[in-house]
Design a protein around this motif. Structure first.
Motif, PDB file in Angstrom:
ATOM      1  N   ARG A 163       0.846  -1.196   0.000  1.00 44.50           N
ATOM      2  CA  ARG A 163       0.000   0.000   0.000  1.00 44.50           C
ATOM      3  C   ARG A 163       0.880   1.243   0.000  1.00 44.50           C
ATOM      4  O   ARG A 163       1.754   1.395   0.863  1.00 44.50           O
ATOM      5  N   ILE A 164       0.626   2.117  -0.955  1.00 41.05           N
ATOM      6  CA  ILE A 164       1.275   3.424  -0.958  1.00 41.05           C
ATOM      7  C   ILE A 164       0.323   4.385  -0.262  1.00 41.05           C
ATOM      8  O   ILE A 164      -0.778   4.652  -0.748  1.00 41.05           O
ATOM      9  N   ASP A 165       0.737   4.821   0.923  1.00 41.88           N
ATOM     10  CA  ASP A 165      -0.114   5.617   1.802  1.00 41.88           C
ATOM     11  C   ASP A 165       0.436   7.030   1.940  1.00 41.88           C
ATOM     12  O   ASP A 165       1.651   7.241   1.908  1.00 41.88           O
ATOM     13  N   LEU A 166      -0.495   7.971   2.142  1.00 44.65           N
ATOM     14  CA  LEU A 166      -0.134   9.385   2.268  1.00 44.65           C
ATOM     15  C   LEU A 166      -0.417   9.883   3.682  1.00 44.65           C
ATOM     16  O   LEU A 166      -1.498   9.639   4.225  1.00 44.65           O
ATOM     17  N   TYR A 167       0.567  10.584   4.234  1.00 44.98           N
ATOM     18  CA  TYR A 167       0.433  11.227   5.547  1.00 44.98           C
ATOM     19  C   TYR A 167       0.752  12.711   5.414  1.00 44.98           C
ATOM     20  O   TYR A 167       1.456  13.119   4.480  1.00 44.98           O
ATOM     21  N   ALA A 168       0.224  13.500   6.364  1.00 47.53           N
ATOM     22  CA  ALA A 168       0.474  14.945   6.353  1.00 47.53           C
ATOM     23  C   ALA A 168       0.901  15.399   7.737  1.00 47.53           C
ATOM     24  O   ALA A 168       0.478  14.834   8.748  1.00 47.53           O
ATOM     25  N   SER A 169       1.728  16.444   7.753  1.00 50.18           N
ATOM     26  CA  SER A 169       2.149  17.063   9.009  1.00 50.18           C
ATOM     27  C   SER A 169       1.961  18.570   8.891  1.00 50.18           C
ATOM     28  O   SER A 169       2.491  19.191   7.974  1.00 50.18           O
ATOM     29  N   THR A 170       1.207  19.132   9.833  1.00 47.78           N
ATOM     30  CA  THR A 170       1.022  20.590   9.831  1.00 47.78           C
ATOM     31  C   THR A 170       1.945  21.261  10.845  1.00 47.78           C
ATOM     32  O   THR A 170       1.833  22.459  11.090  1.00 47.78           O
ATOM     33  N   ASP A 171       2.858  20.477  11.450  1.00 53.42           N
ATOM     34  CA  ASP A 171       3.802  21.066  12.407  1.00 53.42           C
ATOM     35  C   ASP A 171       5.246  20.726  12.022  1.00 53.42           C
ATOM     36  O   ASP A 171       6.063  20.364  12.855  1.00 53.42           O
ATOM     37  N   ARG A 172       5.508  20.841  10.720  1.00 53.85           N
ATOM     38  CA  ARG A 172       6.868  20.693  10.228  1.00 53.85           C
ATOM     39  C   ARG A 172       7.478  19.341  10.594  1.00 53.85           C
ATOM     40  O   ARG A 172       8.598  19.233  11.058  1.00 53.85           O
ATOM     41  N   ALA A 173       6.704  18.288  10.339  1.00 52.84           N
ATOM     42  CA  ALA A 173       7.183  16.913  10.449  1.00 52.84           C
ATOM     43  C   ALA A 173       7.385  16.431  11.884  1.00 52.84           C
ATOM     44  O   ALA A 173       8.040  15.423  12.103  1.00 52.84           O
ATOM     45  N   ARG A 174       6.796  17.166  12.856  1.00 55.75           N
ATOM     46  CA  ARG A 174       6.884  16.673  14.242  1.00 55.75           C
ATOM     47  C   ARG A 174       5.846  15.583  14.479  1.00 55.75           C
ATOM     48  O   ARG A 174       6.115  14.587  15.166  1.00 55.75           O
ATOM     49  N   THR A 175       4.631  15.789  13.976  1.00 58.71           N
ATOM     50  CA  THR A 175       3.570  14.786  14.105  1.00 58.71           C
ATOM     51  C   THR A 175       2.913  14.574  12.746  1.00 58.71           C
ATOM     52  O   THR A 175       2.922  15.473  11.892  1.00 58.71           O
ATOM     53  N   TRP A 176       2.357  13.379  12.574  1.00 62.24           N
ATOM     54  CA  TRP A 176       1.825  12.982  11.261  1.00 62.24           C
ATOM     55  C   TRP A 176       0.416  12.445  11.395  1.00 62.24           C
ATOM     56  O   TRP A 176       0.109  11.727  12.343  1.00 62.24           O
ATOM     57  N   GLN A 177      -0.427  12.759  10.423  1.00 63.24           N
ATOM     58  CA  GLN A 177      -1.764  12.162  10.377  1.00 63.24           C
ATOM     59  C   GLN A 177      -1.978  11.460   9.045  1.00 63.24           C
ATOM     60  O   GLN A 177      -1.561  11.958   7.992  1.00 63.24           O
ATOM     61  N   PHE A 178      -2.629  10.301   9.113  1.00 64.94           N
ATOM     62  CA  PHE A 178      -2.945   9.551   7.893  1.00 64.94           C
ATOM     63  C   PHE A 178      -3.936  10.352   7.054  1.00 64.94           C
ATOM     64  O   PHE A 178      -4.896  10.910   7.579  1.00 64.94           O
TER      65      PHE A 178
END
Ligand SMILES: *[C@@H]1O[C@H](CO)[C@@H](O)[C@H](O)[C@H]1NC(C)=O
Ligand SMILES: *[C@@H]1O[C@H](CO)[C@@H](O)[C@H](O)[C@H]1NC(C)=O
Ligand SMILES: *[C@@H]1O[C@H](CO)[C@@H](O)[C@H](O)[C@H]1NC(C)=O
Ligand SMILES: *[C@@H]1O[C@H](CO)[C@@H](O)[C@H](O)[C@H]1NC(C)=O
Ligand SMILES: *[C@@H]1O[C@H](CO)[C@@H](O)[C@H](O)[C@H]1NC(C)=O
Ligand SMILES: *[C@@H]1O[C@H](CO)[C@@H](O)[C@H](O)[C@H]1NC(C)=O
Ligand SMILES: *[C@@H]1O[C@H](CO)[C@@H](O)[C@H](O)[C@H]1NC(C)=O
Length: 410
Positions: A163-178
């Motif tokens: 599975r190629i999955d995408l995550y995002a971080s709105t705090d400059r890569a400190r935390t990630w959400q699927f």
């Protein structure tokens, strides 16, 4: 570029990916301490013209350690993104930890010093983030995420699939959400006829996110290169071919894409194994396509990179562009098996490739980078070679920075 070593690959969990510098952002200097655009920062030129072993902020250096593996860890397949403020985030495929993760490191001084800021983990499959990371930045809002959001993708796999999955971080890569599953394939198996997917590369383009990847799901092709586009990062348009050959055993793999501003064209590089055929000794010769649009590579001719009619790079290429080197700037390509880089100062003209020495080592899927604020600075990430991924050498994850101008003379 998953080579045909299935058992090893599955045991190791993997390898390959992308990054995606947004198209042609005019280089903007890092806010704090970066020198302005001219490639040569102030200071004694002699200190900057020659790589030094003491990494200095925004300087030139060789094999500067980002991370030293321990225990059974092995690091390879580096990927990065330079954010709009000049911060560089870098990661690697890491084998030897269960579950597998992508460790994320940050440099705010041109690669001289690095800090571990997070691990990008699989939050949804229970399979780990096995291999083949990709990083990118949203330079405009998309799908409810603000500009400046950092994107991370990779291949999460188990015996039940890839599975190629995408995550995002709105705090400059400190935390990630699927965010979403971009694509899904069969279990990891590099044999033609199996149906996995591999090696994502992310590009933020015209207010959409493009995810390129290697695709074994089409029964007409042992492997081909596909992409999918999303306008909200959750719903993905159907796959579109980028590179697909009629010869079934052809396995084009490992897309990386760059923009060439002077000619307003895009370049895609990939490896191109076809059974046991070879090009000047390379069994995974590097090919490229040039296109007006990064969504239309299927319409372009595939061309081999060959230097002096005698030398062909081998496997898992990476491509970047720098304005340095002439009216067309310089296209710089790296491969898996050689310390050198391959350069073209003529807009990708097929007979104009050169090979230039670097002080860096060979690395599987070796990412290279042109620094936004210093386009003469070519960063070369280092890690383990393909053949030594299980050898326990503890080869460090490194950054080397050389002058592209000087490299072109080597
Ligand atoms: C390394 O792997 C071996 C075999 O899987 C395991 O027995 C050992 O505990 C691991 N060592 C570390 C430091 O993780
Ligand atoms: C694979 O799928 C089977 C059947 O759904 C399930 O029992 C098993 O836990 C899955 N394994 C993994 C590693 O996801
Ligand atoms: C890999 O795929 C091939 C072709 O489909 C298949 O014959 C083989 O059994 C698969 N191997 C594994 C370990 O699943
Ligand atoms: C490659 O060569 C090996 C050894 O000669 C052979 O067993 C294999 O079938 C060949 N593979 C292809 C795809 O031609
Ligand atoms: C180019 O190839 C020829 C042989 O075809 C060789 O004699 C020559 O040294 C090569 N030049 C370079 C720069 O590698
Ligand atoms: C730049 O590249 C374009 C496209 O390949 C070519 O037509 C042009 O001649 C090149 N100009 C120079 C100075 O290399
Ligand atoms: C950098 O590291 C590579 C191994 O990855 C090695 O081959 C090379 O000699 C090193 N360069 C220098 C200048 O130490």
């Amino acid at each position: 570029m998953v080579r045909l070593v299935l058992a090893a690959l599955v045991a190791l969990q993997g390898a390959a990916a992308v990054l995606a510098a947004p198209p042609p952002p005019p280089p903007t200097g890092p806010e704090s301490c970066a020198p302005p655009a001219p490639p040569t920062p102030p200071g004694p030129p002699s200190d900057h013209d020659h790589p030094s072993k003491e990494p200095r902020p925004w300087g030139l250096f060789v094999n500067n350690t980002i991370y030293q593996p321990v225990g059974n860890e092995s690091v390879t397949y580096p990927r990065y993104v330079e954010l709009e403020d000049g911060t560089i985030l870098a990661t690697v495929s890491m084998f030897g930890r269960t579950p597998a993760v992508f460790p994320i490191f940050e440099s705010k001084d041109g690669g001289a010093s690095w800090t571990h800021v997070s691990d990008l983990t699989d939050q949804v499959n229970g399979w780990g983030f096995s291999a083949q990371p990709a990083l990118a930045e949203l330079t405009a809002p998309l799908g409810g995420f603000p500009a400046g959001t950092v994107l991370g993708a990779g291949n999460s796999w188990s015996d039940n699939g890839t599975r190629i999955d995408l995550y995002a971080s709105t705090d400059r890569a400190r935390t990630w959400q699927f965010v979403s599953h971009i694509a899904e394939g069969g279990r990891p198996n590099t044999t033609n006829g199996a149906t996995p997917i591999w090696e994502p590369y992310l590009l933020f383009y015209e207010n959409s996110l493009v995810a390129y990847y290697s695709d074994q799901r089409d029964p007409k092709h042992g492997q081909k290169l596909s992409h999918q586009v999303s306008k909200d990062m959750r719903n993905w348009d159907p796959p579109v071919d980028d590179v697909a050959y009629d010869v079934y055993i052809a396995r084009p793999g490992m897309t990386v894409v760059a923009f060439i501003p002077p000619i307003k064209k895009w370049i895609l590089v990939h490896e191109f194994p076809v059974g046991n055929s070879s090009s000047h000794g390379s069994h995974y010769p590097v090919y490229y396509r040039i296109s007006d649009s990064p969504l239309d590579f299927r319409l372009s001719e595939g061309l081999p990179i060959v230097v002096n009619d005698t030398i062909a790079p081998n496997a898992s290429p990476y491509v970047v562009w720098s304005p340095v080197g002439g009216p067309n700037g310089t296209i710089v390509v790296s491969d898996a098996d050689n310390p050198q880089v391959y350069t073209n100062r003529f807009g990708g003209a097929i007979d104009k490739w050169e090979r230039n020495e670097t002080p860096a080592g060979a690395t599987y899927s070796r990412a290279i980078h042109i620094m936004g604020s210093q386009p003469d600075h070519l960063m070369i990430f280092g890690g383990e070679t393909y053949d030594n991924m299980r050898a326990g050498l503890l080869t460090p994850f490194t950054a080397t920075v050389v002058s592209l101008t000087e490299t072109l003379k080597q």
